[in-house]
Each structure stands twice: as C-alpha cells, then as structure tokens.
Design a protein around this motif. Structure first.
Motif, mmCIF file in Angstrom:
data_model
loop_
_atom_site.group_PDB
_atom_site.id
_atom_site.type_symbol
_atom_site.label_atom_id
_atom_site.label_comp_id
_atom_site.label_asym_id
_atom_site.label_seq_id
_atom_site.Cartn_x
_atom_site.Cartn_y
_atom_site.Cartn_z
ATOM 1 N N ARG A 161 0.833 -1.208 0.000
ATOM 2 C CA ARG A 161 0.000 0.000 0.000
ATOM 3 C C ARG A 161 0.866 1.256 0.000
ATOM 4 N NH1 ARG A 161 -4.408 -0.302 4.579
ATOM 5 N NH2 ARG A 161 -5.085 1.608 3.503
ATOM 6 N N ILE A 162 1.970 1.221 0.727
ATOM 7 C CA ILE A 162 2.896 2.356 0.701
ATOM 8 C C ILE A 162 3.476 2.509 -0.698
ATOM 9 C CG2 ILE A 162 5.072 3.280 1.601
ATOM 10 C CD1 ILE A 162 4.449 1.776 4.228
ATOM 11 N N GLU A 163 3.824 1.392 -1.309
ATOM 12 C CA GLU A 163 4.356 1.423 -2.673
ATOM 13 C C GLU A 163 3.346 2.036 -3.641
ATOM 14 O OE1 GLU A 163 5.314 -1.863 -6.108
ATOM 15 O OE2 GLU A 163 6.274 -2.142 -4.153
ATOM 16 N N SER A 223 10.657 7.781 11.852
ATOM 17 C CA SER A 223 11.865 7.929 11.039
ATOM 18 C C SER A 223 11.698 7.266 9.676
ATOM 19 C CB SER A 223 13.069 7.330 11.768
ATOM 20 O OG SER A 223 13.388 8.085 12.919
ATOM 21 N N LEU A 224 11.079 6.089 9.659
ATOM 22 C CA LEU A 224 10.852 5.409 8.383
ATOM 23 C C LEU A 224 9.913 6.225 7.498
ATOM 24 C CD1 LEU A 224 10.489 1.677 9.531
ATOM 25 C CD2 LEU A 224 12.467 2.768 8.441
ATOM 26 N N CYS A 225 8.915 6.836 8.115
ATOM 27 C CA CYS A 225 7.978 7.678 7.366
ATOM 28 C C CYS A 225 8.710 8.864 6.746
ATOM 29 C CB CYS A 225 6.869 8.157 8.297
ATOM 30 S SG CYS A 225 5.573 9.112 7.477
ATOM 31 N N ARG A 226 9.619 9.453 7.491
ATOM 32 C CA ARG A 226 10.390 10.580 6.965
ATOM 33 C C ARG A 226 11.288 10.148 5.813
ATOM 34 N NH1 ARG A 226 11.801 13.396 12.828
ATOM 35 N NH2 ARG A 226 9.916 14.698 12.916
ATOM 36 N N MET A 227 11.784 8.929 5.870
ATOM 37 C CA MET A 227 12.583 8.414 4.765
ATOM 38 C C MET A 227 11.735 8.296 3.502
ATOM 39 S SD MET A 227 14.696 5.459 6.826
ATOM 40 C CE MET A 227 15.288 4.680 5.328
ATOM 41 N N VAL A 228 10.509 7.816 3.666
ATOM 42 C CA VAL A 228 9.610 7.654 2.519
ATOM 43 C C VAL A 228 9.289 9.007 1.894
ATOM 44 C CG1 VAL A 228 7.280 6.982 1.798
ATOM 45 C CG2 VAL A 228 8.586 5.500 3.347
ATOM 46 N N PHE A 229 8.828 9.946 2.719
ATOM 47 C CA PHE A 229 8.428 11.248 2.187
ATOM 48 C C PHE A 229 9.625 12.093 1.766
ATOM 49 C CE2 PHE A 229 4.367 10.286 4.232
ATOM 50 C CZ PHE A 229 3.483 10.727 3.258
ATOM 51 N N HIS A 268 -1.490 12.740 5.465
ATOM 52 C CA HIS A 268 -0.809 11.730 4.653
ATOM 53 C C HIS A 268 0.270 11.007 5.464
ATOM 54 C CE1 HIS A 268 -1.948 14.054 0.732
ATOM 55 N NE2 HIS A 268 -2.984 13.590 1.387
ATOM 56 N N LYS A 269 1.030 11.771 6.248
ATOM 57 C CA LYS A 269 2.088 11.159 7.055
ATOM 58 C C LYS A 269 1.501 10.248 8.127
ATOM 59 C CE LYS A 269 5.537 14.765 6.274
ATOM 60 N NZ LYS A 269 6.324 15.881 6.853
ATOM 61 N N THR A 270 0.357 10.638 8.680
ATOM 62 C CA THR A 270 -0.297 9.804 9.689
ATOM 63 C C THR A 270 -0.718 8.472 9.091
ATOM 64 O OG1 THR A 270 -1.093 11.718 10.939
ATOM 65 C CG2 THR A 270 -2.263 9.639 11.265
ATOM 66 N N ARG A 271 -1.257 8.508 7.878
ATOM 67 C CA ARG A 271 -1.698 7.278 7.215
ATOM 68 C C ARG A 271 -0.512 6.372 6.885
ATOM 69 N NH1 ARG A 271 -6.965 7.322 4.678
ATOM 70 N NH2 ARG A 271 -8.136 9.174 5.283
ATOM 71 N N ILE A 272 0.574 6.960 6.394
ATOM 72 C CA ILE A 272 1.744 6.144 6.055
ATOM 73 C C ILE A 272 2.397 5.598 7.326
ATOM 74 C CG2 ILE A 272 4.039 6.173 5.015
ATOM 75 C CD1 ILE A 272 1.706 6.197 3.011
ATOM 76 N N SER A 273 2.453 6.406 8.374
ATOM 77 C CA SER A 273 3.011 5.931 9.648
ATOM 78 C C SER A 273 2.205 4.761 10.188
ATOM 79 C CB SER A 273 3.031 7.066 10.679
ATOM 80 O OG SER A 273 3.983 8.047 10.341
ATOM 81 N N LEU A 301 14.605 1.734 -1.592
ATOM 82 C CA LEU A 301 14.070 2.091 -0.282
ATOM 83 C C LEU A 301 13.321 0.915 0.339
ATOM 84 C CD1 LEU A 301 13.573 4.249 1.872
ATOM 85 C CD2 LEU A 301 11.582 5.009 0.564
ATOM 86 N N ARG A 302 12.619 0.164 -0.492
ATOM 87 C CA ARG A 302 11.876 -0.997 0.003
ATOM 88 C C ARG A 302 12.816 -2.021 0.640
ATOM 89 N NH1 ARG A 302 8.412 -3.678 -4.505
ATOM 90 N NH2 ARG A 302 10.514 -4.196 -5.234
#
Length: 203
Positions: free
Chosen positions: A91-93, A161-167, A136-141, A197-198
């Motif tokens: 889903r993140i992808e 931290s992982l969320c920040r890497m994604v965004f 958006h960050k809340t949903r990805i987190s 990143l994955r």
C-alpha cells in the motif's frame, strides 16, 4: 464556487475547473504566485474573467480546489489498495508510485505542491497544506506500524523515522525533476528509488 473541504464529500472537478486549475499551476510555476490573478488565468485560457467566476469565486478558491483535488487523489489510492487487500508495504508502494505518476501527468505540481512556501502568503491555505501533509504522514506511519506488527517491515527503526525516509526521498526526487526542467523519466527513476528504499524498509 468553492470545493468542499470534507474529503468524504469531495466534489469531482469538471473539465473546465481542471483546465482553470492547470492554468493556475502553470502561472505560479512560470511567473510566481504574485502573478496569479483571475485576469491572467482568463488570458491564458483565452476566455473571459466572468467565465472563470462561474466556476470559482476567487483565486483562493482555485488554490483551495487544487489542494482538495491533490488530497483526494492521495487518499483514494490508499483506499483502493486497502480494498484490494494489499499488504502495508504494498500500500505504501502504491501511494509513492502514484505520486510520481500524478506529478508526471501535471509537471507544474513539482514546483507548486512540492514547494510549500508558495502557500505561506495565506494563513488559511498554509494551514490546509500543513493539515494535508500531516494527514498523509499519519496514514503512512500507521501502515508502517501495521507492517512492523506483521513482521513485514523492520522494527529496529521508529515508524516516524521510516515515514520521513519515505516522504523525504519522494519530495527530493520530485523537486530535482522540476528543477532539472523535467529532463529525466520521473516514474522510472521513482520506481528505482522505491525499490532500493523498500529493501531498507523490509525486515
């Protein structure tokens, strides 16, 4: 006419409304926010100013609609991937790759939606932009936390931290693409970046 800010009651844009938003995007990207006027938008589309006002009551309403449309698209792709019972990482992808695709389709987004300072001239719009980013960050987190609980995503790094890497990687590549004058294949390089990143996200 204003777009409804409630995502559950989002009103789909008409063809003309989308044309007006696209013209506004082009004006901001090429001439700066200070040159975004109803007169200039009408001139770019070769229509009258009253024709613009039949769809939006101000330039702020146009920017409001832009934010709502972008937000709705992002939320929709997450909802669709959930309906298809994809894993958290899948889903993140879907979210990340959809962002690259949407920006490729409307290149000026790279210089407007990914340059948050453009909205600082208006407190309400900047607040809305910040709220959208937080949503958006809340949903990805939450997806990252779910993936960690399932053993799909590494749990030795915090979800924040992982969320920040994604965004962070997403925003940087889109910004570089815009600054380069769209000289490389954004979806292709975005896919390559995501695949690397994955590997870092997987447990």
């Amino acid at each position: 006419m204003l777009m409804n800010t409630n995502m559950e009651e989002f009103m789909q844009l008409t063809v003309r409304q989308q044309e007006i938003i696209d013209a506004a995007l082009a004006l901001i990207a090429e001439q700066g926010i200070q040159n975004l006027t109803i007169k200039n938008i009408a001139a770019a589309l070769k229509i009258t100013e009253p024709a613009i006002y039949r769809h939006f009551d101000s330039k702020f309403a146009i920017l409001d609609a832009l934010l709502d449309s972008f937000d709705h698209g992002s939320v929709s792709v997450l909802a669709d991937s959930a309906a298809n019972q994809r894993s958290p990482l899948e889903r993140i992808e879907a979210f990340v790759l959809d962002r690259y695709r949407r920006v490729k389709e409307r290149p000026y987004l790279s210089k407007v939606m990914f340059s948050g300072e453009l909205f600082l001239f208006d407190e309400r719009l900047s607040g809305k932009m910040l709220a959208m980013m937080h949503r958006h960050k809340t949903r990805i987190s939450a997806l990252i936390e779910d993936g960690q609980a399932r053993g799909e995503i590494r749990n030795d790094v915090s979800p924040r931290s992982l969320c920040r890497m994604v965004f962070g990687s997403l925003r940087l590549l889109i910004y570089q693409w815009g600054m380069s004058g769209y000289r490389f294949d954004l979806p292709a390089e975005g896919l390559e970046l995501w695949q690397d990143l994955r590997k870092m996200l997987r447990k």
